[in-house]
Design a protein around this motif. Structure first.
Motif, PDB file in Angstrom:
ATOM      1  N   ALA A 269      24.084 -26.832  40.289  1.00 21.65           N
ATOM      2  CA  ALA A 269      24.970 -26.382  39.531  1.00 21.65           C
ATOM      3  C   ALA A 269      25.146 -26.491  38.050  1.00 21.65           C
ATOM      4  O   ALA A 269      25.677 -25.300  36.750  1.00 21.65           O
ATOM      5  CB  ALA A 269      26.416 -27.036  39.836  1.00 21.65           C
ATOM      6  N   PHE A 270      24.801 -27.774  37.372  1.00 21.95           N
ATOM      7  CA  PHE A 270      24.598 -27.531  36.022  1.00 21.95           C
ATOM      8  C   PHE A 270      23.420 -26.904  35.093  1.00 21.95           C
ATOM      9  O   PHE A 270      23.664 -26.788  33.987  1.00 21.95           O
ATOM     10  CB  PHE A 270      24.957 -29.643  35.393  1.00 21.95           C
ATOM     11  CG  PHE A 270      25.072 -29.963  34.646  1.00 21.95           C
ATOM     12  CD1 PHE A 270      26.195 -29.007  33.546  1.00 21.95           C
ATOM     13  CD2 PHE A 270      24.112 -30.073  33.431  1.00 21.95           C
ATOM     14  CE1 PHE A 270      25.761 -29.424  31.978  1.00 21.95           C
ATOM     15  CE2 PHE A 270      23.594 -30.635  32.309  1.00 21.95           C
ATOM     16  CZ  PHE A 270      25.020 -30.250  31.342  1.00 21.95           C
ATOM     17  N   TYR A 271      22.131 -27.152  36.052  1.00 21.17           N
ATOM     18  CA  TYR A 271      21.166 -26.297  35.080  1.00 21.17           C
ATOM     19  C   TYR A 271      21.884 -25.107  35.496  1.00 21.17           C
ATOM     20  O   TYR A 271      21.095 -24.437  33.987  1.00 21.17           O
ATOM     21  CB  TYR A 271      20.108 -26.904  36.413  1.00 21.17           C
ATOM     22  CG  TYR A 271      18.803 -26.027  35.691  1.00 21.17           C
ATOM     23  CD1 TYR A 271      17.828 -26.499  34.736  1.00 21.17           C
ATOM     24  CD2 TYR A 271      18.181 -24.801  36.648  1.00 21.17           C
ATOM     25  CE1 TYR A 271      17.008 -25.754  34.837  1.00 21.17           C
ATOM     26  CE2 TYR A 271      17.813 -24.806  36.601  1.00 21.17           C
ATOM     27  CZ  TYR A 271      16.666 -25.209  35.380  1.00 21.17           C
ATOM     28  OH  TYR A 271      15.082 -23.954  35.315  1.00 21.17           O
ATOM     29  N   SER A 272      22.376 -24.147  36.280  1.00 16.18           N
ATOM     30  CA  SER A 272      22.328 -22.646  36.427  1.00 16.18           C
ATOM     31  C   SER A 272      23.038 -22.515  34.862  1.00 16.18           C
ATOM     32  O   SER A 272      22.846 -21.495  35.041  1.00 16.18           O
ATOM     33  CB  SER A 272      22.486 -22.569  37.671  1.00 16.18           C
ATOM     34  OG  SER A 272      23.503 -22.823  38.390  1.00 16.18           O
ATOM     35  N   GLN A 273      24.025 -23.055  34.945  1.00 14.75           N
ATOM     36  CA  GLN A 273      24.921 -22.879  34.036  1.00 14.75           C
ATOM     37  C   GLN A 273      24.553 -22.876  32.688  1.00 14.75           C
ATOM     38  O   GLN A 273      25.349 -22.184  31.774  1.00 14.75           O
ATOM     39  CB  GLN A 273      26.688 -23.506  34.017  1.00 14.75           C
ATOM     40  CG  GLN A 273      26.260 -24.803  33.972  1.00 14.75           C
ATOM     41  CD  GLN A 273      26.469 -25.427  32.402  1.00 14.75           C
ATOM     42  OE1 GLN A 273      27.336 -24.529  31.132  1.00 14.75           O
ATOM     43  NE2 GLN A 273      26.221 -25.817  31.039  1.00 14.75           N
ATOM     44  N   LEU A 274      23.628 -23.400  32.561  1.00 13.27           N
ATOM     45  CA  LEU A 274      22.359 -24.287  31.178  1.00 13.27           C
ATOM     46  C   LEU A 274      22.201 -22.209  30.450  1.00 13.27           C
ATOM     47  O   LEU A 274      21.363 -21.767  29.806  1.00 13.27           O
ATOM     48  CB  LEU A 274      21.818 -24.807  30.890  1.00 13.27           C
ATOM     49  CG  LEU A 274      22.656 -25.984  31.001  1.00 13.27           C
ATOM     50  CD1 LEU A 274      21.171 -27.233  30.506  1.00 13.27           C
ATOM     51  CD2 LEU A 274      23.886 -25.787  29.521  1.00 13.27           C
TER      52      LEU A 274
ATOM     53  N   TYR B 249      27.560 -34.656  37.527  1.00 13.21           N
ATOM     54  CA  TYR B 249      28.319 -34.721  38.072  1.00 13.21           C
ATOM     55  C   TYR B 249      29.995 -34.282  37.143  1.00 13.21           C
ATOM     56  O   TYR B 249      30.825 -34.122  37.988  1.00 13.21           O
ATOM     57  CB  TYR B 249      28.184 -36.046  38.887  1.00 13.21           C
ATOM     58  CG  TYR B 249      29.621 -36.677  39.104  1.00 13.21           C
ATOM     59  CD1 TYR B 249      30.013 -36.226  40.757  1.00 13.21           C
ATOM     60  CD2 TYR B 249      30.420 -37.568  38.656  1.00 13.21           C
ATOM     61  CE1 TYR B 249      31.048 -36.319  40.904  1.00 13.21           C
ATOM     62  CE2 TYR B 249      31.666 -37.484  39.811  1.00 13.21           C
ATOM     63  CZ  TYR B 249      31.908 -36.942  40.980  1.00 13.21           C
ATOM     64  OH  TYR B 249      33.695 -37.563  41.306  1.00 13.21           O
ATOM     65  N   ARG B 250      30.147 -34.625  35.850  1.00 16.09           N
ATOM     66  CA  ARG B 250      30.682 -35.295  35.788  1.00 16.09           C
ATOM     67  C   ARG B 250      31.486 -33.607  34.978  1.00 16.09           C
ATOM     68  O   ARG B 250      32.119 -32.823  35.449  1.00 16.09           O
ATOM     69  CB  ARG B 250      31.251 -35.801  33.811  1.00 16.09           C
ATOM     70  CG  ARG B 250      31.392 -37.307  34.247  1.00 16.09           C
ATOM     71  CD  ARG B 250      31.874 -37.518  33.219  1.00 16.09           C
ATOM     72  NE  ARG B 250      30.110 -38.431  32.289  1.00 16.09           N
ATOM     73  CZ  ARG B 250      28.934 -39.193  32.511  1.00 16.09           C
ATOM     74  NH1 ARG B 250      28.917 -39.717  33.259  1.00 16.09           N
ATOM     75  NH2 ARG B 250      28.206 -38.918  31.637  1.00 16.09           N
ATOM     76  N   PHE B 251      30.611 -32.334  35.221  1.00 15.36           N
ATOM     77  CA  PHE B 251      30.310 -31.322  34.768  1.00 15.36           C
ATOM     78  C   PHE B 251      31.017 -30.686  35.986  1.00 15.36           C
ATOM     79  O   PHE B 251      32.458 -29.880  35.697  1.00 15.36           O
ATOM     80  CB  PHE B 251      28.897 -30.093  34.147  1.00 15.36           C
ATOM     81  CG  PHE B 251      29.098 -28.964  34.678  1.00 15.36           C
ATOM     82  CD1 PHE B 251      29.829 -28.218  33.683  1.00 15.36           C
ATOM     83  CD2 PHE B 251      28.645 -28.361  36.228  1.00 15.36           C
ATOM     84  CE1 PHE B 251      29.736 -26.870  33.605  1.00 15.36           C
ATOM     85  CE2 PHE B 251      28.786 -26.573  35.776  1.00 15.36           C
ATOM     86  CZ  PHE B 251      29.306 -26.167  34.857  1.00 15.36           C
ATOM     87  N   CYS B 252      30.672 -31.164  37.595  1.00 14.90           N
ATOM     88  CA  CYS B 252      31.104 -30.257  38.713  1.00 14.90           C
ATOM     89  C   CYS B 252      32.652 -30.914  38.300  1.00 14.90           C
ATOM     90  O   CYS B 252      32.998 -29.739  38.930  1.00 14.90           O
ATOM     91  CB  CYS B 252      30.306 -30.069  39.682  1.00 14.90           C
ATOM     92  SG  CYS B 252      29.082 -29.654  39.465  1.00 14.90           S
TER      93      CYS B 252
END
Length: 159
Positions: A152-157, A74-77
């Motif tokens: 969204a966070f997982y895919s950026q990793l 959430y914080r990443f987004c």
């Protein structure tokens, strides 16, 4: 920073991504602990609260959980401040990934998640944002918003 428990029925794909994020974060945490993180935290706590903690033994326990990685996602987004078009693109990629990985044959899971109150409120706000004031469109479920934020966070990793 108050936290609350929330029981949310998650899609299996979201749970798989969360589990992957937990493993990654645990590896990072283990490395930080090797580099003296616990000693530093205990020293900082003792130095900052020496009068209150005088005569008290300090044991710091650090744990990576489903709630903690959802908060991180959430914080990443939130810091990325995605536009509506970017959210649409993330949603499209997520839908394609779910079909490609064939998570549809799996069951859902219902974990009890411990979340910071402000993160839960932010996730709830995203529900209203994604409704986009379209008449007749229902409010997305919290589980869908969590799935989208985690993806969204997982895919950026993965990139």
């Amino acid at each position: 920073m108050s936290k609350i428990y929330k029981t949310v029925r998650l899609a299996y794909s979201a749970k798989v991504w969360i589990d992957h994020l937990i493993v990654c974060r645990e590896r990072e945490l283990k490395e930080e602990i090797k580099n003296g993180l616990l000693d530093k935290l205990e020293t900082d706590i003792q130095n900052n609260y020496s009068e209150i903690l005088d005569g008290i033994s300090i044991n710091v326990i650090l744990k990576v959980s489903a709630g903690s990685v959802i908060e991180q996602a959430y914080r990443f987004c939130k810091t990325r401040n995605f536009t509506d078009d970017e959210w649409e693109e993330i949603q499209t990629r997520m839908d394609k990934t779910v079909v490609k990985e064939n998570f549809q044959n799996e069951n859902t899971v219902t974990p009890r998640i411990f979340l910071e109150r402000n993160v839960l409120e932010g996730l709830e706000e995203l529900r209203y944002k994604f409704k986009r004031n379209e008449p007749g469109k229902r409010l997305p479920k919290l589980s869908y918003i969590i799935k989208l934020v985690v993806f969204a966070f997982y895919s950026q990793l993965e990139d």
